[in-house]
Design a protein around this motif. Structure first.
Motif, PDB file in Angstrom:
ATOM      1  N   ALA A  34       1.067  -1.747  -0.292  1.00  0.00           N
ATOM      2  CA  ALA A  34       0.187   0.075  -0.163  1.00  0.00           C
ATOM      3  C   ALA A  34       1.490   0.945  -0.186  1.00  0.00           C
ATOM      4  O   ALA A  34       0.610   2.176  -0.471  1.00  0.00           O
ATOM      5  CB  ALA A  34      -1.314  -0.748   0.866  1.00  0.00           C
ATOM      6  N   ILE A  35       2.064   1.577   0.432  1.00  0.00           N
ATOM      7  CA  ILE A  35       2.967   2.445   0.961  1.00  0.00           C
ATOM      8  C   ILE A  35       3.778   2.160  -0.167  1.00  0.00           C
ATOM      9  O   ILE A  35       3.059   2.872  -0.446  1.00  0.00           O
ATOM     10  CB  ILE A  35       4.170   2.716   1.874  1.00  0.00           C
ATOM     11  N   THR A  36       4.052   1.426  -1.257  1.00  0.00           N
ATOM     12  CA  THR A  36       4.480   1.465  -1.818  1.00  0.00           C
ATOM     13  C   THR A  36       3.338   1.839  -3.460  1.00  0.00           C
ATOM     14  O   THR A  36       4.083   3.331  -4.064  1.00  0.00           O
ATOM     15  CB  THR A  36       4.854   0.657  -2.799  1.00  0.00           C
ATOM     16  N   GLU A  37       2.397   1.723  -3.231  1.00  0.00           N
ATOM     17  CA  GLU A  37       1.282   2.315  -4.160  1.00  0.00           C
ATOM     18  C   GLU A  37       1.371   3.894  -4.105  1.00  0.00           C
ATOM     19  O   GLU A  37       1.573   4.663  -5.408  1.00  0.00           O
ATOM     20  CB  GLU A  37      -0.178   1.249  -4.395  1.00  0.00           C
ATOM     21  N   TYR A  38       1.161   3.589  -2.499  1.00  0.00           N
ATOM     22  CA  TYR A  38       1.404   5.198  -2.011  1.00  0.00           C
ATOM     23  C   TYR A  38       2.458   6.760  -3.243  1.00  0.00           C
ATOM     24  O   TYR A  38       1.840   7.621  -4.066  1.00  0.00           O
ATOM     25  CB  TYR A  38       1.108   5.670  -1.261  1.00  0.00           C
ATOM     26  N   MET A  39       3.040   6.328  -2.878  1.00  0.00           N
ATOM     27  CA  MET A  39       4.459   6.362  -3.122  1.00  0.00           C
ATOM     28  C   MET A  39       4.615   6.418  -5.358  1.00  0.00           C
ATOM     29  O   MET A  39       4.669   7.409  -5.223  1.00  0.00           O
ATOM     30  CB  MET A  39       6.033   6.054  -2.811  1.00  0.00           C
ATOM     31  N   ALA A  40       4.342   5.205  -5.536  1.00  0.00           N
ATOM     32  CA  ALA A  40       3.947   5.798  -7.514  1.00  0.00           C
ATOM     33  C   ALA A  40       3.300   6.735  -7.494  1.00  0.00           C
ATOM     34  O   ALA A  40       3.733   7.155  -8.290  1.00  0.00           O
ATOM     35  CB  ALA A  40       3.542   4.393  -7.945  1.00  0.00           C
ATOM     36  N   LEU A  41       2.276   6.770  -6.626  1.00  0.00           N
ATOM     37  CA  LEU A  41       0.867   7.553  -7.603  1.00  0.00           C
ATOM     38  C   LEU A  41       1.701   9.152  -7.123  1.00  0.00           C
ATOM     39  O   LEU A  41       0.743   9.920  -8.338  1.00  0.00           O
ATOM     40  CB  LEU A  41      -0.020   6.890  -6.073  1.00  0.00           C
ATOM     41  N   GLN A  42       2.131   9.124  -5.833  1.00  0.00           N
ATOM     42  CA  GLN A  42       2.728  10.465  -5.373  1.00  0.00           C
ATOM     43  C   GLN A  42       3.686  11.119  -6.955  1.00  0.00           C
ATOM     44  O   GLN A  42       3.393  12.591  -7.463  1.00  0.00           O
ATOM     45  CB  GLN A  42       3.971  10.645  -4.470  1.00  0.00           C
ATOM     46  N   ARG A  43       4.680  10.463  -7.104  1.00  0.00           N
ATOM     47  CA  ARG A  43       5.669  10.082  -8.111  1.00  0.00           C
ATOM     48  C   ARG A  43       4.569  10.655 -10.037  1.00  0.00           C
ATOM     49  O   ARG A  43       5.042  11.560 -10.547  1.00  0.00           O
ATOM     50  CB  ARG A  43       6.597   8.708  -8.775  1.00  0.00           C
ATOM     51  N   ILE A  44       3.884   9.626 -10.482  1.00  0.00           N
ATOM     52  CA  ILE A  44       2.374   9.896 -11.520  1.00  0.00           C
ATOM     53  C   ILE A  44       1.822  11.323 -11.351  1.00  0.00           C
ATOM     54  O   ILE A  44       1.584  12.132 -12.238  1.00  0.00           O
ATOM     55  CB  ILE A  44       1.494   9.002 -11.454  1.00  0.00           C
ATOM     56  N   VAL A  45       1.766  11.961 -10.493  1.00  0.00           N
ATOM     57  CA  VAL A  45       0.346  13.145 -10.020  1.00  0.00           C
ATOM     58  C   VAL A  45       1.335  14.604 -10.353  1.00  0.00           C
ATOM     59  O   VAL A  45       1.315  14.887 -10.489  1.00  0.00           O
ATOM     60  CB  VAL A  45       0.194  13.132  -8.327  1.00  0.00           C
ATOM     61  N   GLY A  46       3.107  14.328  -9.530  1.00  0.00           N
ATOM     62  CA  GLY A  46       3.118  15.090 -10.511  1.00  0.00           C
ATOM     63  C   GLY A  46       4.170  15.383 -11.638  1.00  0.00           C
ATOM     64  O   GLY A  46       4.273  16.243 -11.611  1.00  0.00           O
ATOM     65  N   VAL A  47       3.951  14.253 -12.361  1.00  0.00           N
ATOM     66  CA  VAL A  47       4.902  13.856 -13.126  1.00  0.00           C
ATOM     67  C   VAL A  47       3.588  14.432 -14.794  1.00  0.00           C
ATOM     68  O   VAL A  47       3.757  15.851 -14.993  1.00  0.00           O
ATOM     69  CB  VAL A  47       5.204  13.083 -14.277  1.00  0.00           C
ATOM     70  N   LEU A  48       2.322  14.187 -13.360  1.00  0.00           N
ATOM     71  CA  LEU A  48       0.787  14.599 -14.376  1.00  0.00           C
ATOM     72  C   LEU A  48       0.875  16.030 -14.716  1.00  0.00           C
ATOM     73  O   LEU A  48       0.088  16.477 -15.662  1.00  0.00           O
ATOM     74  CB  LEU A  48       0.430  14.062 -14.693  1.00  0.00           C
ATOM     75  N   ALA A  49       1.251  16.522 -13.131  1.00  0.00           N
ATOM     76  CA  ALA A  49       0.876  18.337 -12.719  1.00  0.00           C
ATOM     77  C   ALA A  49       1.587  18.918 -14.122  1.00  0.00           C
ATOM     78  O   ALA A  49       1.586  19.951 -14.280  1.00  0.00           O
ATOM     79  CB  ALA A  49       0.760  18.689 -10.928  1.00  0.00           C
ATOM     80  N   THR A  50       2.739  18.464 -13.993  1.00  0.00           N
ATOM     81  CA  THR A  50       4.048  19.236 -15.505  1.00  0.00           C
ATOM     82  C   THR A  50       3.881  19.404 -16.829  1.00  0.00           C
ATOM     83  O   THR A  50       3.594  20.128 -16.928  1.00  0.00           O
ATOM     84  CB  THR A  50       5.009  18.972 -14.985  1.00  0.00           C
ATOM     85  N   GLU A  51       2.818  17.544 -17.207  1.00  0.00           N
ATOM     86  CA  GLU A  51       2.473  18.065 -18.343  1.00  0.00           C
ATOM     87  C   GLU A  51       1.234  18.855 -18.373  1.00  0.00           C
ATOM     88  O   GLU A  51       1.087  19.418 -19.046  1.00  0.00           O
ATOM     89  CB  GLU A  51       1.838  16.563 -18.585  1.00  0.00           C
ATOM     90  N   GLY A  52       0.268  19.029 -17.423  1.00  0.00           N
ATOM     91  CA  GLY A  52      -1.122  20.209 -17.225  1.00  0.00           C
ATOM     92  C   GLY A  52      -0.185  21.226 -17.247  1.00  0.00           C
ATOM     93  O   GLY A  52      -1.037  22.291 -18.338  1.00  0.00           O
ATOM     94  N   ASP A  53       0.588  21.417 -16.805  1.00  0.00           N
ATOM     95  CA  ASP A  53       1.585  23.113 -16.360  1.00  0.00           C
ATOM     96  C   ASP A  53       1.908  23.123 -18.055  1.00  0.00           C
ATOM     97  O   ASP A  53       1.923  24.363 -19.062  1.00  0.00           O
ATOM     98  CB  ASP A  53       2.537  22.809 -15.843  1.00  0.00           C
TER      99      ASP A  53
END
Length: 120
Positions: A34-53
């Motif tokens: 569960a913690i590993t999945e959370y960390m992966a989601l944090q990384r993915i959301v950060g990359v997506l926000a940059t793409e959105g910017d």
């Protein structure tokens, strides 16, 4: 001379400490995915926000999330669960989700996660 008191842990105390230690280890081992999945989601959301910017639309961000989630084995969150908003010139992506981790028999641990691109 007076009586000397022995110091140390009794057998019952040792068994109790061992049981508590084993339960804590069980909790840690069961929550690692569960913690590993959370960390992966944090990384993915950060990359997506940059793409959105950089001008990607919400539909493109959801498609990108689906691809990245498949690669990182994220199963608790779907692309439709993402909250994507523009705040000024910044894209903010957030998602709240819960993960139930079975412990022993009918005892489970409920973990509530909040992933956001705000704090990047």
């Amino acid at each position: 001379m007076g009586l000397k008191h022995q110091r140390g842990v009794s057998l019952i105390g040792l068994l109790l400490l061992g049981t508590i230690g084993a339960f804590v280890l069980l909790m840690v081992f069961r929550t690692v995915p569960a913690i590993t999945e959370y960390m992966a989601l944090q990384r993915i959301v950060g990359v997506l926000a940059t793409e959105g910017d950089n001008g990607a639309s919400p539909a493109e961000l959801r498609q990108s999330f689906s691809r990245r989630a498949q690669v990182d084995d994220v199963s608790s969150v779907a692309a439709t669960d993402l909250d994507i908003v523009r705040e000024g010139n910044q894209t903010v992506i957030e998602v709240d989700y819960e993960r139930v981790v079975p412990m022993v028999a009918n005892v489970s641990l409920l973990i509530e996660f909040h992933v956001s691109s705000r704090a990047r």
